[in-house]
Each structure stands twice: as structure tokens, then as C-alpha cells.
Design an enzyme around this catalytic site. Structure first.
Site, mmCIF file in Angstrom:
data_model
loop_
_atom_site.group_PDB
_atom_site.id
_atom_site.type_symbol
_atom_site.label_atom_id
_atom_site.label_comp_id
_atom_site.label_asym_id
_atom_site.label_seq_id
_atom_site.Cartn_x
_atom_site.Cartn_y
_atom_site.Cartn_z
ATOM 1 N N SER A 144 6.552 33.235 110.731
ATOM 2 C CA SER A 144 5.385 32.943 109.920
ATOM 3 C C SER A 144 5.130 31.444 109.763
ATOM 4 O O SER A 144 4.787 30.772 110.723
ATOM 5 C CB SER A 144 5.553 33.635 108.563
ATOM 6 O OG SER A 144 4.323 33.811 107.936
ATOM 7 N N ASP A 200 2.482 21.939 120.239
ATOM 8 C CA ASP A 200 1.153 21.731 120.806
ATOM 9 C C ASP A 200 0.766 20.253 120.806
ATOM 10 O O ASP A 200 0.085 19.776 121.723
ATOM 11 C CB ASP A 200 0.106 22.547 120.043
ATOM 12 C CG ASP A 200 0.250 24.037 120.279
ATOM 13 O OD1 ASP A 200 0.932 24.419 121.253
ATOM 14 O OD2 ASP A 200 -0.302 24.827 119.492
ATOM 15 N N LYS A 222 5.457 36.652 113.958
ATOM 16 C CA LYS A 222 4.570 37.079 112.875
ATOM 17 C C LYS A 222 3.397 36.101 112.769
ATOM 18 O O LYS A 222 3.580 34.943 112.421
ATOM 19 C CB LYS A 222 5.309 37.124 111.543
ATOM 20 C CG LYS A 222 4.403 37.528 110.381
ATOM 21 C CD LYS A 222 5.113 37.404 109.054
ATOM 22 C CE LYS A 222 4.158 37.715 107.916
ATOM 23 N NZ LYS A 222 3.051 36.736 107.815
#
Length: 775
Positions: free
Chosen positions: A500, A511, A525
Site C-alpha cells: 500500500s 519512477d 495492494k
């Protein structure tokens, strides 16, 4: 390991005196954790009410739902059928899902209900929707009442078997993992299941060298304690179990939290409460002090210590003392907790006194207590690279916590993971560390805003995560505060338990090219939950104030800024560590009703660095190092043994066969222990002590062992060598070496080309939470 433990297993743990735990931190508007314990219990003893009333030791059967509980179920349905991310009607089809989830929660091991029972309950398969809409929980409660009755009956049956003992010369085997087993057809088959379970309990103690008389006493006491715990289950437990089954049937991360669970949930998130500061554990008929929280009233008094047993509790200076021996733990907790600056008197039986020893009464003034155990912590690892020693800072973050209430009220010192990490980074810089590892292993998540703000400590500005709502609208959330708290080399250490909010942070770091991701693929999740306070919507039928609990409901999906969801797939590390094989049983992909993976357009962002030139060389150095590492080889061998044991579902009930297996197992553990001593030192080191304490099977449950021994073993285990963390620090050390050896590489892999972008991050955390995180 399962994410939805059977309610029966929860009770077994309670009967064994397992330490009271807080709910995994999950929060309004949060990318809440993947793991979610059933009927969470409060951790700290200072969680109590201010106007106590005498409680029953045992609940009155049959249990009946209150008007508030029936209303809470209907309120939950109204929200779930209208505002859930994938709203589904509460009809006969959903009723069938609830039916399956409810029985799985109560009896996943198929040890309480028979097929004859299931045939009688079959009509309820299409009636649970009507039960909720009509505020008539008679059907669900009939199931729960039979469950309680059967649990007591099974324990009494087991106690009866102890009188005769067992013959261990036969060829019986015990199936200890019955999740895929058939439901016993009738009472006779159920009796056989329990005969084998009881035989195995006896055999474990026998193999540990216990006499028959000691075994009878130990098991009879164990089963009697279990009966006592089961008989203390009440209507709130029944409602919690049933409504959790409904919530989980909509998606894996939607939950109903009854009043007790909601209180524990809130405490877990803010990491503070108002009370005395003591962690409790149920042992025998007593609620026992397991440890004292540093800085709390209990430890400051100097009059309480681990092992003290709580006998009675009184409110104020003169309120009557209420005897709490034999009470369920959360009821004891309820009496001890209270408003700041109020007084509570606690009568204790000292740890070193016998059952007839002199009692002491300790008067304490409740204060705000911070549970630092779950707060961010730091340390420095020295990494040797030839003749050079590099300091690598490590920040361990167990959860993305935040005190939403204090922040909303303008408290300048509200508890926050980001604020704590920012302070720790300042301290690490003062210690001249050259790289940083953020350890998110087993961090199940928490606050969405904390995930975005924490990312902001390592980038200048920019989007961190995209949130897609039920209408398909995309909102990019990110860091608007200029500057970085740390601009040097960094890595994020993750495993299958990183979920999460942990995945949001790790994905953003990856990224942006800001840091290395090291470890195992994460949980997967990718959904956002919000808390609905049902108390704001319920209307008391009796005119009295009622508690309805909270609904943690999936309202959105979060997606990486590169456009890929973390749902199901998680975050894939740049440097991969060996996996322990839990992925088949633990992770988003194990849920039948998990949301699918999706891709959307990337957010408007630009990577701040490019780590691709060093990922290959770092992996090569890692592979070469671990190939010659005795510690790494030991870890792999232990992991292989764990996998082998985990894959077993049956075990022999023949004494000679088990004794032979035990000797093989003990020999293997002795080899592991000796290798550990050779690697880390066998001079009484923490690793050695922890390994010795955990060697072998003594056949006992937690509350049947010495509390001092248990606490010491846990403390030693925490100090033991952490091979994956050490290797992660070495990898960051390798990155530092590559950067220092080549200015061109430094320009590529350091953020913003190595340009300094400083700002006082701590001061720039907003003083009120974004709308998406407001309860």
C-alpha cells in the site's frame, strides 16, 4: 500465513495468552495496509473508559444483537452499495458470498461445524442480505451462537480424552492444515479430528520430555483457559465477525470496525493514547503487565514491573475497586484507559509473589503516552570496502502513521512519519553518513498523505501518485514543498509484506530514478480506503448514546506516476533478493475478489536521475559478494528448510516416527546454530542467544512459558544480525564507491545532476490534512 485468519484461530491465540496487539494502522483516505487482523485488540494497558461499570466474566448465551449493531449493519450496507469503488448490490448473490466468507472466518479449519450443521444453515445462504436490510441479525447470530457452543463442546471433549491418555504406537497421522480438507460429515468424524488434534498436543509435550501427569495438567489448563476466553465473546464480537465477512466480500481491503476495533485502530494510527503506558498480556486468569512504555506514568511510578498481575481497578482517589480476575483483556484495558490528568488505582499481585501473596495498590495519573515502538528509528551500519569504511544510515519505518486529529486541530507537534524521518535524516547527516536505506519490510501501509510527503523528502517537487476514483477521474497528488531533506545515494528495502503506502513510496522513488529498490517483489495492494464514522449517521432507538463503529471502505485506486498500477503486481526491485515462497499464500494475488491491474496515462513528471548505468554493476557486485558469504548461504539454507516445513500439511502421530523426525530437525537446527556462532560469534551474542531460545519445540503455548524468558528471547532476536539489511547497506556502499570513482556517473545517478537543493522540509509539512485524508 493468511491475511484473513480464522476467527477460531484468533480465539486460540487469545487462549494462549498472546500479547494484545493494535490493529494494523489503516487510516481515513489512506492507502491502507494489506494486512488486517480480525477483531483487533488494543495494545496498551492505558486504553480504558472514564465511567466504568462492573462487567461479567462471561457473556450470557445465546448472544443477541443490539439495536445499534443491527442499525450499524444497515448503515454499512447503504454506504457500500452506493459509495464503494466498485459498488455491488446487496442481494442474494452477495448474500452467498457473505455466507461463504462468514463460515470461512469462523471455521476455516473445519473443526467446529459438521456437514449436518451446514445443511441446516443452507437456507441462510440467500437470507443474509435480508438480515442486513431488515436490521434483523437473528440468522447470523444463530451461526455465531452455535460456533461458541461448539468451541466449548470441543474443548470439553478434548479434556475428557486426557483422562485415558493415548497410544502412540499406531499409524495415525494428523492433518494440521485443514483449509482444503472436507467438512466432517457428522459428530463421529468431528470427534476423530479432535482426537488427533489432542493426540498431537500431547505428543509435542511428550517429545519435549514432559511426564504424563505434567502433560495432563498443562493441556487441561490450556483447554479450560480456551473455554473461558470463548465464553467471554459477546454480541460485538458476533457483529464484528459477520459484518467483516460482508465487508471483505466487496473487496479484500474493505472492513467493518466495531467500536472496540475502531478505538484500537485510531490509537494504532496516531501512535499515542491517554493512559498509564503499559503493554498487557492475558496469562491464565490474569491480565499481566508485559512491558512498560518508556516515559509513561506506570514506569515513572517505579511501582510496577513486567510480570505484575492486575487484580482490581478503581477510578479516582476513592472509587470502588472492581475485581477483574478472569476478565477478557479488552474489558480490563477499557477500565484502565481514561482522560489525561484523571486518576486510576490499580491493585496488583507482584510478579515475584505467589497467588496468595500480598497485593499492592498503585495510584497513577493518566497522561498522554506515545508508543515509540512503532515510530521511525535510525541506526548507522559501517560498510567495509577494502581499506575504506563507509557509514550507511538506516531508517526503519514500521508504518506510515499520522495523528490526523492533532494535525487537523493545528497541533504544531502532531505525530507524523514524515516529520520523524526528516528529523532522523538530519541526525544521520550530522553523523556523516554517505548513503541511506529506508527499511520498509513488513510495512503494511498507512496514510496516503504521509506516503506523498515522505517522498518529498527525497525529491524537489512533483507528482508522487495518481488516484483514480469510481468515476474514472484521475487526480495526481504529490509534493509541492521545494527542497530535499536528503540528496545523496539512497535505497528502499522491501519484501512481500511491504504494501500500500509502502508501494506508493517505493514506486515513486523508482519512477523518479531517485533511489534503488532492493529486496523482494511487494504485496501488490493498489487501493485507497477511507473511514466512515458510523456514529455520525446512526440514530439511537433508545435515546441513549450508542456506538456504531466505523467502515473502512475502498473508494479509489492508486496508480504509479508512470501509469502502471501496483495492484496485483506490486513493485519489482532493481536488486532482487531470494523469496521465501510465501507469494502463493500471501499477497494481493491470493484474493479471489482482488481488483485487476490497470494502466493509465503517465503523470506529468520528469525523472530526477538515471540509475540504469549502475544497476547492472551493482547486481554483479551483489552476486559476487553473496556467493562467498557464509551468512547469505546460511540464510538460504534456513529459507529452504522453512519452505519444506511450510509445505507439509500432515504429521505422524507415531512416537517413534516423530522422535526420529525430531532428532533430524534438532540436528539441522544445531547445525544452523553452530554455523551462526561461527559467523557471528558464539560468546553469548544476541544472535546466539536468540537462536538458542528458539531451538526446538517445547510443546507450550506463549502464556505457558516464563514471561521473563519470552521477553528476553524477543529482545535478543531484535539485536540479532540482519543479513538482508546488511547486504542492502553494502549495495548502497557500492553505489557510493561508483559515484566517487567517476564524476560522469555521479552526474547521472545523483538527483538533479548532483545539484544541491536544500530546504527545511519539516517546517513545510502542511498544518491541516488534505481533503482526501480528512475523516
Amino acid at each position: 500465513m493468511t491475511l484473513r485468519p480464522a476467527f477460531a484461530l484468533l480465539l486460540a491465540l487469545a487462549a494462549a495468552g498472546a500479547q494484545a496487539q493494535t490493529a494494523a494502522p489503516q487510516q481515513p483516505g489512506a492507502a491502507a495496509p494489506a494486512t488486517k487482523p480480525a477483531a483487533p485488540q488494543p495494545k496498551d494497558a492505558s486504553e480504558a473508559a472514564t465511567s466504568p461499570e462492573p462487567q461479567r466474566k462471561e457473556s450470557s448465551l445465546p448472544l443477541k444483537p443490539t439495536a445499534a449493531e443491527a442499525q450499524a449493519s444497515q448503515l454499512s450496507a447503504r454506504f457500500l452499495t452506493r459509495f464503494h469503488y466498485q459498488a455491488q448490490p446487496l442481494d442474494d448473490a452477495m448474500s452467498a458470498k457473505i455466507y461463504k466468507a462468514y463460515f470461512d472466518a469462523l471455521d476455516s479449519e473445519k473443526v467446529f461445524f459438521t456437514q449436518e450443521d451446514m445443511d441446516k444453515f443452507a437456507p441462510l445462504k440467500s437470507q443474509f442480505d435480508d438480515a442486513i436490510w431488515n436490521q434483523d441479525l437473528t440468522g447470523p447470530f444463530s451461526v455465531f451462537n452455535l460456533y461458541v457452543s461448539r468451541a466449548v463442546d470441543r474443548m470439553n471433549y478434548a479434556r475428557g480424552l486426557l483422562k485415558k491418555g493415548f497410544d502412540f504406537s499406531g499409524n495415525d497421522s494428523f492433518n494440521f492444515d485443514r483449509k482444503k480438507a472436507a467438512i466432517p460429515k457428522n459428530q463421529a468424524e468431528l470427534d476423530d479430528v479432535w482426537r488427533k488434534r489432542t493426540m498431537n498436543d500431547w505428543l509435542r509435550l511428550k517429545l519435549a520430555g514432559k511426564s504424563d501427569d505434567d502433560i495432563r495438567k498443562t493441556l487441561d489448563k490450556r483447554y479450560a483457559t480456551y473455554i473461558s476466553r470463548v465464553r467471554q465473546l459477546d454480541d460485538e464480537d458476533a457483529t464484528q465477525a459477520f459484518m467483516t465477512a460482508y465487508a471483505n466480500s466487496t473487496d479484500p481491503h474493505t472492513d467493518y470496525l466495531g467500536p472496540r476495533a475502531a478505538d484500537a485502530f485510531d490509537i494504532a494510527m496516531r501512535l499515542s493514547l491517554e493512559g498509564i503506558g503499559a503493554v498487557l498480556q492475558a496469562r491464565d486468569d490474569y491480565t499481566t503487565i508485559r512491558e512498560l512504555v518508556p516515559g509513561g506514568p506506570a514506569i515513572k511510578s517505579g511501582k510496577m514491573k513486567a510480570g505484575d498481575r492486575i487484580v482490581a481497578i478503581g477510578q479516582g482517589e476513592t472509587g470502588p475497586m472492581v475485581d477483574v480476575v478472569g476478565w477478557r483483556q479488552d474489558d480490563v484495558v477499557k477500565l484502565i484507559r481514561g482522560k489525561k490528568d484523571t486518576t486510576v488505582r490499580i491493585e496488583i499481585l507482584p510478579a515475584d509473589a505467589g497467588v496468595d501473596g500480598k497485593h499492592d495498590v498503585v495510584t497513577l495519573v493518566r497522561k498522554k503516552v506515545t508508543m515509540e515502538e512503532q515510530a521511525a528509528k535510525s541506526k548507522v551500519i559501517d560498510v567495509k570496502d577494502g581499506d575504506v569504511t563507509r557509514k550507511i544510515g538506516v531508517i526503519d519505518l514500521p508504518t506510515f502513521y499520522q495523528d490526523f486529529g492533532a494535525r487537523r486541530n493545528g497541533d504544531a507537534n502532531f505525530k507524523s512519519a514524515t516529520r520523524d524521518v526528516s528529523k532522523l535524516l538530519t541526525e544521520l547527516k550530522a553523523q556523516k553518513v554517505e548513503g541511506v536505506v529506508i527499511d520498509l519490510r513488513n510495512n503494511g501501509g498507512g496514510s496516503l498523505s504521509e506516503a506523498t510527503e515522505l517522498t518529498g523528502l527525497f525529491i524537489d517537487t512533483g507528482p508522487v501518485v495518481q488516484v483514480r476514483d469510481a468515476r474514472g477521474q484521475i487526480d495526481a497528488q504529490g509534493d509541492d514543498a521545494p527542497g530535499m531533506a536528503w540528496d545523496g545515494p539512497m535505497a528502499v528495502l522491501v519484501n512481500r509484506g511491504s504494501a500500500s503506502a509502502s508501494e506508493i513510496f517505493a514506486a515513486a522513488i523508482q519512477d523518479y530514478g531517485r533511489g534503488l529498490i532492493i529486496g523482494e517483489p511487494t504485496f501488490g495492494k493498489g487501493t485507497v480506503q477511507n473511514l466512515v464514522d458510523l456514529d455520525k449517521f446512526g440514530k439511537s432507538v433508545t435515546g441513549e448514546t450508542a456506538k456504531y463503529g466505523e467502515l473502512k471502505m475502498t473508494i479509489a485506486e492508486f496508480i504509479r506516476i508512470n501509469g502502471d498500477s501496483t495492484q496485483l503486481k506490486g513493485v519489482t526491485p532493481d536488486v532482487m533478493f531470494p523469496q521465501n515462497g510465501d507469494a502463493k499464500e500471501f499477497g494481493e494475488s491470493t484474493y479471489d475478489n482482488a481488483l485487476p491491474w490497470r494502466h493509465i496515462d503517465p503523470a506529468d513528471y520528469k525523472p530526477v536521475a538515471d540509475l540504469k548505468p549502475i544497476v547492472g554493476p551493482l547486481n554483479a557486485r551483489h552476486d559476487a559478494r553473496v556467493a562467498n558469504s557464509p551468512a547469505w548461504k546460511l540464510m538460504l539454507d534456513e529459507m529452504a528448510e522453512y519452505k519444506k516445513l511450510r509445505d507439509k500439511t500432515d504429521i505422524s502421530l507415531n512416537f517413534a516416527a516423530r522422535q526420529a523426525e525430531r532428532k533430524q530437525y534438532d540436528a539441522l537446527q544445531t547445525d544452523f546454530r553452530n554455523r551462526r556462532k561461527a559467523i557471528f560469534g558464539g560468546d553469548g551474542s544476541a544472535a546466539d542467544a536468540a537462536d538458542d531460545a528458539n531451538n526446538g519445540d517445547d510443546g507450550l503455548n506463549a502464556n505457558e512459558r516464563s514471561l521473563k524468558t519470552e521477553i528476553k528471547a524477543e529482545a535478543d532476536a531484535k539485536k540479532a544480525k540482519d543479513t538482508p539489511l546488511d547486504e542492502a547497506a553494502h549495495i548502497v556502499g557500492d553505489e557510493v564507491a561508483l559515484i566517487k570513482a567517476d564524476p560522469k556517473v555521479a552526474t547521472q545517478v545523483l538527483p538533479y545532476g548532483g545539484r544541491k537543493i536544500d530546504a527545511p522540509q519539516t517546517a513545510q509539512v502542511p498544518q491541516s490534512p488534505p481533503a482526501s485524508t480528512t475523516p
